[in-house]
Design an enzyme around this catalytic site. Sequence first.
Site, PDB file in Angstrom:
ATOM      1  N   GLY A 155       0.797  -1.229   0.000  1.00 41.39           N
ATOM      2  CA  GLY A 155       0.000   0.000   0.000  1.00 41.39           C
ATOM      3  C   GLY A 155       0.825   1.272   0.000  1.00 41.39           C
ATOM      4  CG  ASP A 178      -1.410   4.228  -5.533  1.00 44.25           C
ATOM      5  OD1 ASP A 178      -2.288   4.823  -4.897  1.00 44.25           O
ATOM      6  OD2 ASP A 178      -1.063   3.061  -5.283  1.00 44.25           O
ATOM      7  CB  SER A 185       2.668  -1.320  -8.733  1.00 48.76           C
ATOM      8  OG  SER A 185       1.493  -0.860  -8.154  1.00 48.76           O
ATOM      9  CB  ALA A 186       2.114   4.217  -8.400  1.00 42.49           C
ATOM     10  CB  ALA A 187       7.270   4.224  -7.085  1.00 41.36           C
ATOM     11  N   GLY A 198       2.554   2.270  -2.644  1.00 42.08           N
ATOM     12  CA  GLY A 198       2.664   2.775  -4.015  1.00 42.08           C
ATOM     13  C   GLY A 198       3.862   2.262  -4.780  1.00 42.08           C
TER      14      GLY A 198
HETATM   15  O1  PMV Z   1      -2.547  -0.053  -4.137  1.00 39.59           O
HETATM   16  P1  PMV Z   1      -2.912   0.623  -2.869  1.00 39.59           P
HETATM   17  O2  PMV Z   1      -2.937  -0.270  -1.705  1.00 39.59           O
HETATM   18  O3  PMV Z   1      -2.126   1.875  -2.642  1.00 39.59           O
HETATM   19  O4  PMV Z   1      -4.435   1.096  -3.026  1.00 39.59           O
HETATM   20  C1  PMV Z   1      -4.771   2.133  -3.873  1.00 39.59           C
HETATM   21  C2  PMV Z   1      -5.973   2.834  -3.371  1.00 39.59           C
HETATM   22  C3  PMV Z   1      -7.328   2.261  -3.757  1.00 39.59           C
HETATM   23  O5  PMV Z   1      -8.231   3.342  -3.598  1.00 39.59           O
HETATM   24  C4  PMV Z   1      -7.735   1.145  -2.814  1.00 39.59           C
HETATM   25  C5  PMV Z   1      -7.380   1.737  -5.184  1.00 39.59           C
HETATM   26  C6  PMV Z   1      -7.291   2.801  -6.243  1.00 39.59           C
HETATM   27  O6  PMV Z   1      -7.094   2.426  -7.407  1.00 39.59           O
HETATM   28  O7  PMV Z   1      -7.463   3.998  -5.936  1.00 39.59           O
END
Ligand code: PMV
Length: 302
Positions: A85, A132, A89-91, A87
């Site tokens: 949680g 993210d 994968s976004a990073a 981020g």
């Molecule tokens: O991937 P996480 O755990 O950071 O979750 C992202 C946040 C959510 O709102 C649960 C999903 C999203 O796509 O916004």
Amino acid sequence: MNAVGSGSAPGKVILLGEHSVVFGQPAIAASIARRMEIVVRRQDGAKPHPDPKVAAALEFAAKERDLDPRGLALEIHSEIPPACGLGSSAALSLALVRAIADLAGADLVGDDARVRASRVEDVFHGTASGVDVATSASGGVILFERSTPPRIERLRPAAPVDLVIASSGDPRSTAGPVGKLRARNAERPALYGKLFRLAGEIVSDGRIALEQGDWSGLGSLMDIAQGVLNGFGVSTPTLERMIAVARGAGALGAKLSGAGGGGVIVALAPANAPEVEAALRGAGFEAFVTRIGDSKEVGNAR
Ligand code: PMV
């Protein structure tokens, strides 16, 4: 065209609004001082990355730049723990887009990095809200709302403030809790619609508290948000225990952060972060302090 390209991006923490953000409500998130760095190298006979999702992300990002992914070797250096949680994968998506652009000798202008990285992130999550990637790309604290194009507003906290982040150690996927809530909402849309709107109001109030430096107000809103997330069915007994430990050690508010079902909690501790961190560690959880609202935060550096 270069032989090597590099790029980096920070992780993130969601302060308020996870899950309801998928359904069109706003969320507040901040980048954290932990980064992912990627180096892409042209290399004959490079082996595909062992993680099939990373390999797929590389293939996607390379093809968008008309590069052949088969001749590319990928090196990842990450300070962001995966699948919890924060981020990662976004990073990774953003660092990859930056590294590939560097390799191709291409410029990333305006919102380009975020837009491209959002497409790469879809390789991981399918239908992420985009919060993210937007947080990682902007750096600092933002208000995000899913729309076309998304609303991304930089927030200015009244002062830098300390958060304690602690990991349950239970891995989770974003897709699991998101899919579970989608199914619940499909069954009772009127009920969940009310909860989503409430979550959105908590975010709007949270923004004001953050900008006014009303930390006890913000803490209460985080506690209430945790109640709503519980209603979404995405908390776990371990997360609840961690939240109780953080509050017991004097945090002004604490909640799960990200998708839930495992992963991390975030606690607001403007005056006593080391004590809250120590209490969580004493209870057996990995924890660290991160400061948000510092003007030095940079998200968009290569
Ligand atoms: O991937 P996480 O755990 O950071 O979750 C992202 C946040 C959510 O709102 C649960 C999903 C999203 O796509 O916004």
